[in-house]
Write a protein that holds these residues in place. Structure first.
Motif, short mmCIF file in Angstrom:
data_model
loop_
_atom_site.label_atom_id
_atom_site.label_comp_id
_atom_site.label_asym_id
_atom_site.label_seq_id
_atom_site.Cartn_x
_atom_site.Cartn_y
_atom_site.Cartn_z
N UNK A 1 0.90 -1.22 0.04
CA UNK A 1 -0.06 0.12 0.02
C UNK A 1 0.81 1.27 -0.08
N UNK A 2 0.24 2.38 -0.04
CA UNK A 2 0.87 3.67 -0.16
C UNK A 2 1.62 3.84 1.54
N UNK A 3 3.08 4.02 1.43
CA UNK A 3 3.68 4.08 2.66
C UNK A 3 3.45 5.52 3.22
N UNK A 4 3.64 5.38 4.55
CA UNK A 4 3.44 6.72 5.42
C UNK A 4 4.52 7.60 5.34
N UNK A 5 5.82 7.09 5.09
CA UNK A 5 6.83 7.85 4.87
C UNK A 5 6.80 8.59 3.65
N UNK A 6 7.38 9.65 3.48
CA UNK A 6 7.12 10.56 2.07
C UNK A 6 8.23 9.88 1.46
N UNK A 7 8.04 8.68 0.59
CA UNK A 7 9.07 8.10 -0.21
C UNK A 7 7.93 7.57 -1.21
N UNK A 8 8.48 7.26 -2.54
CA UNK A 8 7.74 6.53 -3.63
C UNK A 8 7.10 5.20 -3.05
N UNK A 9 5.92 5.02 -3.74
CA UNK A 9 5.17 3.95 -3.35
C UNK A 9 5.02 2.90 -4.25
N UNK A 10 5.66 3.05 -5.55
CA UNK A 10 5.54 1.94 -6.72
C UNK A 10 5.80 0.67 -6.40
N UNK A 11 7.06 0.37 -5.39
CA UNK A 11 7.57 -0.68 -4.99
C UNK A 11 6.82 -1.52 -4.16
N UNK A 12 5.60 -1.05 -3.67
CA UNK A 12 4.76 -1.59 -2.73
C UNK A 12 3.26 -1.59 -3.26
#
Length: 290
Positions: free
Chosen positions: A166-177
């Motif tokens: 899902x979309x990660x909480x930390x402000x980093x790219x999400x595509x890997x999740x």
């Protein structure tokens, strides 16, 4: 049915401070640390309003966490730990009746990390591997072939791997999740017990579809206050997914135990779901023998 008070809850995500909340999170997700300054900022502070306070000087973190567990009916808890130091390792050795371990794996470390997983299983009896794809540097997508030796090792050891999706909480790219990436993993490793962590939002409906499709795919509720459990997941647990959804908290990283257990009483699970959600599913998937 009201929230049961006599189940003996198994929590699949609980932390032990290494002196303070800040130190604990830096230890677990060290990829967010600046390599030169070693300074660290809690990366999802903006998402939580009642992050538990730091421990007072002189308070034993293990005893403090055990006190919270006793107060809220948590019989066992899964904790991440470093295999050579820290309160997590001490807790596992001193209280094996209350804690069981998981090891955070990083595919960027290659076979060295695979061998460490094997050693921690053999010597410390860990019950699961965990992974945070968006927190790695560089990031590693869930279906990246660098993950495959770890998936294969988990099959060999007969332990699940719990992976943030899902979309990660930390402000980093999400595509890997992206949750869709799990589909290929389950196809390639049908024996792998794969547990989704941290909500799978906004792809929670897809998570349900994939759990219907793949027998060994599961969901845990980590990092979500109970009032925000996705309705799709609650509905699934109440219908065809009673054996697929497991309780995981987020204490002390973002949620207090008081808040978790107070809000839990309002989650509309059906009678037959509660014992499975709080205990039985985790016991079966992680083979705890309880």
């Amino acid at each position: 049915m009201a929230f049961p008070s006599d189940v003996g809850v198994i929590d699949l995500m609980l932390g032990l401070p290494e002196g303070s909340k800040k130190d604990w999170y830096a230890f677990l997700h060290s990829s967010f640390m600046d390599a030169e300054s070693k300074e660290f900022e809690f990366p999802v502070q903006y998402m939580f309003k009642d992050v538990p306070k730091d421990l007072e000087d002189g308070v034993d973190p293990v005893a403090a966490v055990l006190g919270e567990m006793d107060r809220h009916g948590i019989e066992r808890a899964m904790i991440g730990f470093h295999p050579e130091r820290g309160n997590g390792l001490r807790a596992l050795k001193e209280h094996p009746d209350r804690f069981f371990g998981s090891l955070e794996v990083n595919p960027n470390q290659g076979m060295e990390a695979v061998r460490l997983l094997q050693r921690c299983h053999d010597e410390l009896g860990i019950k699961a591997a965990t992974a945070f794809p968006a927190g790695m540097n560089p990031q590693v997508p869930i279906n990246d072939k660098k993950f495959f030796p770890f998936y294969a090792k988990c099959v060999e050891l007969d332990i699940p791997i719990c992976v943030t999706t899902g979309v990660p909480g930390p402000r980093v790219p999400m595509a890997c999740q992206k949750t869709e990436l799990i589909d290929e993993v389950c196809w390639f490793f049908p024996e792998l017990k794969f547990v989704m962590r941290h909500g799978a939002e906004p792809w929670d409906a897809l998570a349900v579809k994939l759990m219907l499709k793949w027998p060994n795919l599961y969901y845990s509720t980590s990092a979500f206050a109970p009032r925000y459990y996705p309705k799709t997941i609650v509905d699934y647990a109440n219908s065809r997914g009673a054996e697929k959804v497991m309780y995981a908290g987020y204490f002390p990283m973002g949620l207090s135990m008081d808040r978790i257990m107070t809000e839990m009483r309002d989650v509309p699970f059906r009678d037959h779901v509660w014992p499975k959600f709080l205990r039985e599913n985790a016991n079966a998937v992680l083979k705890l023998g309880l």
